[in-house]
Design a protein around this motif. Structure first.
Motif, PDB file in Angstrom:
ATOM      1  N   LEU A 257      35.885  45.155  26.364  1.00 52.42           N
ATOM      2  CA  LEU A 257      36.116  45.758  27.073  1.00 52.42           C
ATOM      3  C   LEU A 257      37.460  46.269  27.578  1.00 52.42           C
ATOM      4  CD1 LEU A 257      32.427  45.088  28.258  1.00 52.42           C
ATOM      5  CD2 LEU A 257      32.960  46.839  26.524  1.00 52.42           C
ATOM      6  N   GLN A 258      37.539  47.442  27.999  1.00 52.33           N
ATOM      7  CA  GLN A 258      39.536  46.977  28.954  1.00 52.33           C
ATOM      8  C   GLN A 258      39.198  46.736  29.823  1.00 52.33           C
ATOM      9  OE1 GLN A 258      40.310  51.742  28.022  1.00 52.33           O
ATOM     10  NE2 GLN A 258      38.505  52.298  29.596  1.00 52.33           N
ATOM     11  N   THR A 259      38.134  47.427  30.659  1.00 47.51           N
ATOM     12  CA  THR A 259      37.520  46.409  31.590  1.00 47.51           C
ATOM     13  C   THR A 259      36.298  45.776  32.278  1.00 47.51           C
ATOM     14  OG1 THR A 259      36.518  47.862  33.217  1.00 47.51           O
ATOM     15  CG2 THR A 259      39.211  47.841  32.868  1.00 47.51           C
ATOM     16  N   PRO A 260      36.036  44.982  32.729  1.00 42.90           N
ATOM     17  CA  PRO A 260      35.158  43.948  32.733  1.00 42.90           C
ATOM     18  C   PRO A 260      33.876  44.844  33.912  1.00 42.90           C
ATOM     19  CG  PRO A 260      35.982  42.719  34.903  1.00 42.90           C
ATOM     20  CD  PRO A 260      37.072  43.984  33.869  1.00 42.90           C
ATOM     21  N   LEU A 261      34.004  46.176  34.365  1.00 39.92           N
ATOM     22  CA  LEU A 261      33.143  46.557  34.680  1.00 39.92           C
ATOM     23  C   LEU A 261      32.100  47.977  33.150  1.00 39.92           C
ATOM     24  CD1 LEU A 261      35.422  47.872  38.020  1.00 39.92           C
ATOM     25  CD2 LEU A 261      34.290  46.241  37.197  1.00 39.92           C
TER      26      LEU A 261
ATOM     27  N   ARG B 189      39.528  54.316  32.426  1.00 45.23           N
ATOM     28  CA  ARG B 189      40.439  53.603  32.076  1.00 45.23           C
ATOM     29  C   ARG B 189      39.945  52.270  33.027  1.00 45.23           C
ATOM     30  NH1 ARG B 189      46.123  55.785  32.376  1.00 45.23           N
ATOM     31  NH2 ARG B 189      45.525  56.838  34.107  1.00 45.23           N
ATOM     32  N   ASP B 190      39.191  52.787  34.350  1.00 43.96           N
ATOM     33  CA  ASP B 190      38.872  51.645  34.582  1.00 43.96           C
ATOM     34  C   ASP B 190      37.782  51.372  34.590  1.00 43.96           C
ATOM     35  OD1 ASP B 190      41.326  51.970  36.483  1.00 43.96           O
ATOM     36  OD2 ASP B 190      39.644  53.432  37.806  1.00 43.96           O
ATOM     37  N   ILE B 191      36.818  51.008  33.413  1.00 44.22           N
ATOM     38  CA  ILE B 191      35.622  51.096  33.173  1.00 44.22           C
ATOM     39  C   ILE B 191      35.458  50.169  31.415  1.00 44.22           C
ATOM     40  CG2 ILE B 191      34.344  52.275  35.122  1.00 44.22           C
ATOM     41  CD1 ILE B 191      33.828  54.370  32.782  1.00 44.22           C
ATOM     42  N   GLY B 192      34.820  49.101  31.665  1.00 45.89           N
ATOM     43  CA  GLY B 192      34.474  48.568  29.980  1.00 45.89           C
ATOM     44  C   GLY B 192      33.359  49.963  29.182  1.00 45.89           C
ATOM     45  N   ALA B 193      32.091  49.751  30.330  1.00 50.46           N
ATOM     46  CA  ALA B 193      31.691  51.447  29.183  1.00 50.46           C
ATOM     47  C   ALA B 193      30.590  51.441  29.673  1.00 50.46           C
ATOM     48  CB  ALA B 193      30.674  49.702  27.757  1.00 50.46           C
ATOM     49  N   VAL B 194      30.103  52.314  29.914  1.00 52.27           N
ATOM     50  CA  VAL B 194      28.838  53.422  30.106  1.00 52.27           C
ATOM     51  C   VAL B 194      27.736  53.452  29.977  1.00 52.27           C
ATOM     52  CG1 VAL B 194      28.462  55.610  31.156  1.00 52.27           C
ATOM     53  CG2 VAL B 194      30.636  55.094  31.377  1.00 52.27           C
TER      54      VAL B 194
END
Length: 311
Positions: free
Chosen positions: A16-20, A42-47
């Motif tokens: 994931l590109q971020t832990p969020l 780019r702020d979020i790892g997954a939805v």
């Protein structure tokens, strides 16, 4: 030039590109947040997509949402167009090249959960969250989540139908959340999502009736944060023993909250009701988390996970 802390994380075999991670039910089927000016994938790892069943559901009658002190009650009732429609018509329109999308599978029987897994297996989602603990539907849901054996049966029913990571969402209302975690791990889950909403209600004192038509609903928001932290702490030992990651969630609205969740053992951070407070909170949260990691001389978010010191 000082290198910034690494905010990417490994979760159930995924990078994931971020832990969020944006939580199911809080951003519809992934298209709602993209309309917010200033949003950056780019702020979020997954939805995680809205909870999906095999057949379409109309959901519960209104009122379905009610604001409480430091939180929110909801009893939407899994309103959705059905798994096949989501795969054929909604997923093709989502920006899957910018971030990951995970399904959220629901059902009224283990067999139905298995069929939903089969449909999503042939789709762009990169993981499937198993909702065995939804407190606002009258069948399935919380019944499975509060019974460790039934929870394990749901995972066992889904496992043969998908090669994608399965992430089981645990109920805080379970008598022994660690026992449930152990049984779903043994049944084949690849990750844990801790915690789902608590069961709550509100009363209209003028009419002396429940505010929520369903009578009860799921309580989320900052008011449940202490419960979530405790449940993750209880679950962490079991998960770590089997190298199973935890998606920690429950009342996170700022970097301090997220850092607390990381310290008690959250390999990734779920953002839900906080998005209703501030739809652009993710970018701010990441910046503040990065500053904290730099100040503590930690090279990455993962270096912070599970570092709780106990007496």
């Amino acid at each position: 030039m000082t290198q910034l802390p690494d905010l990417s994380v490994s979760f159930a075999g995924l990078t994931l590109q971020t832990p969020l991670v944006l939580l199911s039910g809080c951003v519809g089927f992934g298209e709602e947040y993209t309309r917010v000016e200033g949003w950056d994938n780019r702020d979020i790892g997954a939805v995680i997509l809205k909870g999906t069943t095999l057949e379409p559901r109309m959901g519960n009658a209104p009122h379905r949402v009610y604001e409480t002190p430091s939180g929110m009650l909801n009893a939407i009732g899994l309103q959705n167009p059905g798994a096949r429609y989501v795969v054929d018509h909604i997923l093709p329109e989502l920006p899957t090249g910018e971030t990951q999308f995970w399904a959220n599978a629901n059902g009224t029987s283990p067999e139905e959960y298995g069929e939903v897994a089969r449909i999503f297996d042939d789709s762009p989602v990169t993981a499937i969250e198993i909702n065995i603990s939804c407190p606002n539907v009258k069948e399935g849901g919380v019944h499975f989540g509060n019974d460790p054996c039934m929870a394990a049966r749901v995972v066992e029913a889904m496992r043969p139908h998908t090669s994608k990571p399965l992430i089981t969402k645990l109920s805080p209302n379970s008598a022994d959340i660690a026992a449930t975690a152990r049984m779903v791990i043994e049944a084949g889950t690849d990750g844990l999502s801790v915690i789902n909403t608590l069961v709550g209600m509100a009363v209209d004192i003028e009419n002396r009736t429940p505010v929520i038509d369903n009578i009860s609903g799921g309580l989320s928001g900052p008011c449940i944060k202490p419960v979530a932290l405790w449940k993750i702490h209880q679950t962490r030992a079991v998960a770590a023993k089997h190298h199973i990651p935890i998606l920690g969630q429950g009342g996170i609205t700022c970097a301090k909250d997220a850092i607390e969740f990381a310290i008690v053992g959250s390999d990734a951070i779920g953002i839900g009701t906080g998005l209703f407070y501030d739809p652009l909170m993710c970018g701010k949260l990441l910046g503040d988390m990065s500053d904290y990691l730099e100040r503590k001389k930690l090279n990455s978010y993962s270096d912070l996970v599970g570092t709780l010191a106990t007496k």
